[in-house]
Every structure is written in C-alpha cells, then in structure tokens.
Scaffold this motif. Structure first.
Motif, short mmCIF file in Angstrom:
data_model
loop_
_atom_site.label_atom_id
_atom_site.label_comp_id
_atom_site.label_asym_id
_atom_site.label_seq_id
_atom_site.Cartn_x
_atom_site.Cartn_y
_atom_site.Cartn_z
N HIS A 1 49.73 -43.48 68.05
CA HIS A 1 50.20 -42.56 69.09
C HIS A 1 49.67 -41.14 68.89
N LYS A 2 49.26 -40.82 67.65
CA LYS A 2 48.62 -39.51 67.43
C LYS A 2 47.11 -39.63 67.63
N LYS B 1 54.75 -50.89 62.12
CA LYS B 1 55.50 -49.70 62.54
C LYS B 1 54.77 -48.42 62.14
N LYS B 2 54.27 -48.42 60.91
CA LYS B 2 53.54 -47.24 60.43
C LYS B 2 52.24 -47.04 61.22
N ASN C 1 52.80 -43.34 75.67
CA ASN C 1 52.34 -42.18 74.91
C ASN C 1 51.20 -41.45 75.64
N LYS D 1 52.73 -45.75 64.87
CA LYS D 1 53.06 -44.32 64.84
C LYS D 1 51.78 -43.48 64.76
N GLU D 2 50.86 -43.94 63.94
CA GLU D 2 49.58 -43.23 63.82
C GLU D 2 48.73 -43.40 65.08
#
Ligand code: GRF
Length: 191
Positions: A179-180, A172-173, A25, A176-177
């Motif tokens: 990566h932001k 998983k959640k 990422n 995802k965060e």
C-alpha cells in the motif's frame, strides 16, 4: 462557472479480481493533491469483493468475462478507448494480457506482485518463500508484459521473514508495504 480543477490528472483504470485492498488504497491516493492519476474505471473478470470500492467512491465499474481472452481484451480496449483511459494499474488481477493488448498501453500498464521479483513469480508466493526458509520476501511494482510477473521493475521493497513467521503474518506485512509501494511507484514514473 467552470470549476477550477488544477493540472489535469491521468485517467486511469484499475483491474482487479479479488479483495481490492490495493484498489481502495489507490483510490485514496488518487484523491490526494500530489497524485498524478485519477481513477475513472474499475474492471474485474468476476464479481470480486473489491468492486464494492468502486460503488463506495462512485467509480464506473465493469465485469468482463475472460474465458475467451481475445474477446475479453477487445471488449476492454473498446471501453478503455471510449473513456480515454491513459494508464492501467493491475491490482490482484488474475489474468495475463497478450502482447496485442499491452501494445496499446506501452509503458502505461503496471502491476503489483507480493514477492521480491524475480523471485517467486506466480501464486502462493509467501508459502513458497517460507518453505524455502528465505530470510526475506517483499513486494514489487513492475511494468506488465505478456510473460507472467516479468516486466521491468519500477520499485520493490524487502520484508523480513522472522522466526515463527506464518503465511498469514507474512502476507499481512507484505500487503502493508504494497500500500506504500504502489503510490510511490506511480509517482516515480508519472511525475
Ligand atoms: C496483492 O498481494 C497483490 O500483490 C497481488 O494480489 C494481491 C491483491 O490484493 N497481485 P488486493 O486484492 O489488492 O487486496
């Protein structure tokens, strides 16, 4: 003729030990126009799966054995200095640096952690959060000190824990965060 490359980006090393999804990422982020960093080097303490991203994007990679921390840190310092690395991102790197190493990168070494710090430093963060019936967990980007997951916080994001949440679904959640959050934290401190 010399190629026009725009404003100079900060030469960055990423340290990993595992899957390398944050590395992947960060590499993608580094290739965007708004990124203040360019990833010049990937260091791992073992043959980590994530090293494949260094290969994929033709980024220099090194595996350094960290059995003896002092020797390993000195090896890293030599390589980092030689390549003129100015900034370090830890992304799933499972070793703790000494003050002696960190002082070479004051305010220039950051880490991402899968919890809403100061809660749940260390390993197995999601399992512990679920066990304690927390309402939320999250992720945090912070400056690195010689104390585990304890440096000043740069940015963090909460992630809700829902009914029937499992370790897998929560992880998983959170990733995802992450990566932001990691690119956002870099933009916050380097822009
Ligand atoms: C992430 O959850 C990060 O917060 C923690 O280790 C994990 C690394 O994942 N420090 P990956 O190797 O980037 O996929």
């Amino acid at each position: 003729m010399e190629k026009l490359t725009g404003p100079k980006k900060i030469k960055t090393a990423v340290f990993i030990s595992g899957k390398g999804s944050n590395l992947n990422n960060l590499i993608k982020f580094s290739k965007t126009k708004k990124s203040p960093i360019i990833i010049d080097l990937v260091i791992s303490n073992r043959k980590a799966f994530g090293l494949k991203y260094a290969d994929k994007y033709k980024i220099n990679k090194r595996i350094i054995n960290f059995k003896n921390t002092k020797i390993a840190e000195n090896k890293c310092l030599l390589i980092l200095k030689k390549r003129n690395i100015q900034f370090i991102c830890l992304a799933g790197f499972m070793r703790i640096f000494s003050n002696n190493f960190i002082k070479n990168f004051k305010k220039r070494i950051i880490n991402i952690h899968p919890s809403y710090l100061p809660k749940y430093k260390g390993l197995n963060t999601s399992v512990r959060a679920l066990k304690n019936k927390e309402k939320f967990s999250g992720c945090t980007v912070h400056y690195v000190t010689a104390k585990l997951d304890s440096g000043n916080i740069i940015l963090q994001k909460k992630v809700k824990i829902t009914k029937n949440e499992t370790e897998t679904s929560l992880d998983k959640k959170i990733i995802k965060e992450e990566h932001k959050l990691y690119p956002a934290a870099i933009l916050k401190i380097l822009n």
